[in-house]
Design an enzyme around this catalytic site. Sequence first.
Site, PDB file in Angstrom:
ATOM      1  N   THR A  61       1.210  -1.097  -0.141  1.00  0.00           N
ATOM      2  CA  THR A  61      -0.188   0.092  -0.422  1.00  0.00           C
ATOM      3  C   THR A  61       0.739   1.543  -0.143  1.00  0.00           C
ATOM      4  O   THR A  61       0.150   2.214  -0.081  1.00  0.00           O
ATOM      5  CB  THR A  61      -1.334  -0.293   1.406  1.00  0.00           C
ATOM      6  OG1 THR A  61      -0.296   0.040   2.783  1.00  0.00           O
ATOM      7  CG2 THR A  61      -2.074  -1.209   0.959  1.00  0.00           C
ATOM      8  N   SER A  85       0.123  -5.829   3.697  1.00  0.00           N
ATOM      9  CA  SER A  85       0.984  -4.100   4.430  1.00  0.00           C
ATOM     10  C   SER A  85       0.017  -3.990   6.022  1.00  0.00           C
ATOM     11  O   SER A  85      -1.402  -5.117   6.170  1.00  0.00           O
ATOM     12  CB  SER A  85       0.453  -3.230   3.805  1.00  0.00           C
ATOM     13  OG  SER A  85      -0.938  -2.726   3.711  1.00  0.00           O
ATOM     14  N   ARG A  86       1.169  -3.984   6.204  1.00  0.00           N
ATOM     15  CA  ARG A  86      -0.485  -3.495   8.189  1.00  0.00           C
ATOM     16  C   ARG A  86      -1.025  -2.501   8.109  1.00  0.00           C
ATOM     17  O   ARG A  86      -2.129  -2.320   9.459  1.00  0.00           O
ATOM     18  CB  ARG A  86       0.941  -2.964   8.986  1.00  0.00           C
ATOM     19  CG  ARG A  86       1.826  -1.945   8.955  1.00  0.00           C
ATOM     20  CD  ARG A  86       2.597  -2.177   9.940  1.00  0.00           C
ATOM     21  NE  ARG A  86       4.162  -1.420  10.160  1.00  0.00           N
ATOM     22  CZ  ARG A  86       5.201  -0.893  10.612  1.00  0.00           C
ATOM     23  NH1 ARG A  86       4.896  -1.618  11.210  1.00  0.00           N
ATOM     24  NH2 ARG A  86       5.383   1.164  10.218  1.00  0.00           N
ATOM     25  N   ALA A 129       9.017  -5.252  -0.642  1.00  0.00           N
ATOM     26  CA  ALA A 129       9.146  -3.305  -0.814  1.00  0.00           C
ATOM     27  C   ALA A 129       8.348  -2.793   0.929  1.00  0.00           C
ATOM     28  O   ALA A 129       8.671  -1.414   0.694  1.00  0.00           O
ATOM     29  CB  ALA A 129       8.005  -2.455  -1.603  1.00  0.00           C
ATOM     30  N   LYS A 133      11.262   4.373   5.719  1.00  0.00           N
ATOM     31  CA  LYS A 133      12.007   4.759   4.990  1.00  0.00           C
ATOM     32  C   LYS A 133      12.376   6.239   5.570  1.00  0.00           C
ATOM     33  O   LYS A 133      13.659   6.621   4.400  1.00  0.00           O
ATOM     34  CB  LYS A 133      11.599   4.845   3.389  1.00  0.00           C
ATOM     35  CG  LYS A 133      11.312   3.019   2.783  1.00  0.00           C
ATOM     36  CD  LYS A 133      10.651   3.399   1.431  1.00  0.00           C
ATOM     37  CE  LYS A 133      10.359   2.686   1.085  1.00  0.00           C
ATOM     38  NZ  LYS A 133       8.960   1.701   1.300  1.00  0.00           N
ATOM     39  N   SER A 172      16.109  -2.184  -1.719  1.00  0.00           N
ATOM     40  CA  SER A 172      16.748  -0.985  -0.763  1.00  0.00           C
ATOM     41  C   SER A 172      15.768  -0.692  -1.084  1.00  0.00           C
ATOM     42  O   SER A 172      15.894   0.294  -2.274  1.00  0.00           O
ATOM     43  CB  SER A 172      18.043  -1.329  -0.866  1.00  0.00           C
ATOM     44  OG  SER A 172      18.109  -1.233  -2.545  1.00  0.00           O
ATOM     45  N   LYS A 175      17.641   5.736   1.306  1.00  0.00           N
ATOM     46  CA  LYS A 175      17.232   6.929   2.038  1.00  0.00           C
ATOM     47  C   LYS A 175      17.899   6.073   3.861  1.00  0.00           C
ATOM     48  O   LYS A 175      18.602   7.348   4.812  1.00  0.00           O
ATOM     49  CB  LYS A 175      15.887   6.923   2.682  1.00  0.00           C
ATOM     50  CG  LYS A 175      15.079   7.065   1.512  1.00  0.00           C
ATOM     51  CD  LYS A 175      14.952   7.956   1.443  1.00  0.00           C
ATOM     52  CE  LYS A 175      14.098   7.788  -0.624  1.00  0.00           C
ATOM     53  NZ  LYS A 175      14.272   7.147  -1.757  1.00  0.00           N
TER      54      LYS A 175
END
Length: 181
Positions: A61, A85-86, A129, A133, A172, A175
């Site tokens: 998301t 996703s969480r 992913a 970040k 990766s 950031k």
Amino acid sequence: ITVLHTEYAGHAFDFANTLDFVGYDGLCAIGGDGTMYEVINGMLKRDDKHKIPIGLITGGTGTFGQVMVKSLLKIKGIKKIIIYSRDEFKQQQMRKKIDSKILRYFIGDIRDQQRLHRAMEGVDIVVHAAALKHVPSAEYNPFECVQTNIMGAQNVVTAAISAGVKKVIALSTDKACSPLK
């Protein structure tokens, strides 16, 4: 499980564009936005029109995940894309914005290896992913960053191996050492 490591800019594009995917039903990419961009474009520009069913996208998301999903939906032959996703709210927003019968939404955190394993059952490819970040957040919450970015990535690999995932692509992020945004 086959793990491929990129060695130069454009290498992920080359992998996705030229690899022999015979015997694989999916592909998992773990890496940053640039890597994912290369993978998507490599798949879209294949000469043989071989299409890879993507099994699961961690952080699906997020900014990258949503762009990747939109690009993947243009590829014919994908059986199912699992958005892992969480964030239930972001999943609901994405559900409203991107309407597709092949999308499935799975609430879970990459810190939870058992949940990851459950989500990866029957999956051929995982695109990892999910990550924290934003440098200011990581600086203020270093333990949380380690748990997500390091231990979470390890959980993805461990769960993928135990679930029999054939390919994992890990993004990766730049950031961590040199924030650009």
